[in-house]
Design an enzyme around this catalytic site. Structure first.
Site, PDB file in Angstrom:
ATOM      1  N   CYS A 108       0.823  -1.212   0.000  1.00 20.42           N
ATOM      2  CA  CYS A 108       0.000   0.000   0.000  1.00 20.42           C
ATOM      3  C   CYS A 108       0.858   1.264   0.000  1.00 20.42           C
ATOM      4  CB  CYS A 108      -0.929   0.007   1.211  1.00 20.42           C
ATOM      5  SG  CYS A 108      -2.109  -1.355   1.187  1.00 20.42           S
ATOM      6  N   ASP A 115     -22.050  12.208 -11.521  1.00 22.31           N
ATOM      7  CA  ASP A 115     -23.433  11.942 -11.084  1.00 22.31           C
ATOM      8  C   ASP A 115     -23.470  11.141  -9.779  1.00 22.31           C
ATOM      9  OD1 ASP A 115     -22.475   9.528 -12.003  1.00 22.31           O
ATOM     10  OD2 ASP A 115     -24.050   9.204 -13.497  1.00 22.31           O
TER      11      ASP A 115
END
Length: 205
Positions: A46, A122
């Site tokens: 990570c 959206d």
């Protein structure tokens, strides 16, 4: 968020982050967004991923995409981890160019694992990719799919295998030849196939 399907509205969660408390939809505004989740701070794979994300953050910015990460630890841990991330890039003096969501109660990331979410203006989920913790994500591929998502949101086209910006795209099957000719002034070429069906139509966007 597990079980979230493409086209679903992304949850408008509230959370503490390295830039303060946010409401997710407000954070995105009218932008596209990318959220990458991580199972824990101070983990090797990570750390390399966040370092890569930081290094190419201008590429996301160019595409109007707001970046945010999520990990289960506290804001304080995130701030300390961010320093390691930037030091990995040999930029120890620079700040991480995007926030990290704190989820120390694990409310958001139970079973979330290493998912990438791309969210449209959206607020709907446009893409999710799940990786195991042992495999670092491919950020060139993330940029490529964002280019495809943004292009296909504007034009009645689809992008073929391994497509890259600037290459030919495919005309969607629901367009008639006449509509395609009117929409694509660069012309449409059709690949002949044994079935005789005229569904492999290409154009330069």
């Amino acid at each position: 968020m597990p079980g979230l399907l493409l086209g679903d509205e992304f949850p408008n969660f509230e959370a503490d982050t390295t830039i303060g408390r946010i409401k997710f939809h407000d954070f995105l505004g009218s932008s596209w967004g990318i959220l990458f989740s991580h199972p824990k701070d101070f983990t090797p794979v990570c750390t390399t991923e966040l370092a890569c994300a930081a290094k190419i953050s201008d590429e996301f910015k160019k595409r109007g995409v707001k970046m945010i990460a999520l990990s289960i630890d506290s804001v304080e841990d995130h701030r300390n981890w961010s320093k390691d991330v930037m030091a990995f890039n040999s930029e120890a003096e620079s700040a991480l160019p995007f926030p990290i969501i704190a989820d120390d109660k694990r409310e958001l990331s139970v079973q979330l694992g290493m998912l990438v979410f791309v969210i449209g203006p959206d607020k709907k989920l446009k893409l999710s990719i799940l990786y195991p913790a042992t495999t670092g994500r491919n950020f060139n591929e993330l940029l490529r799919v964002i280019d495809s998502l943004q292009l296909t949101a504007q034009k009645k086209v689809a992008t073929p295998v391994d497509w890259k910006p600037g290459e030919k795209v495919m005309v969607i099957p629901s367009l008639s030849d006449a509509e395609a000719a009117a929409l694509f002034p660069n012309g449409v070429t059709t690949k002949e196939v044994p079935s005789g069906k005229k569904y492999l139509r290409f154009t330069q966007p």
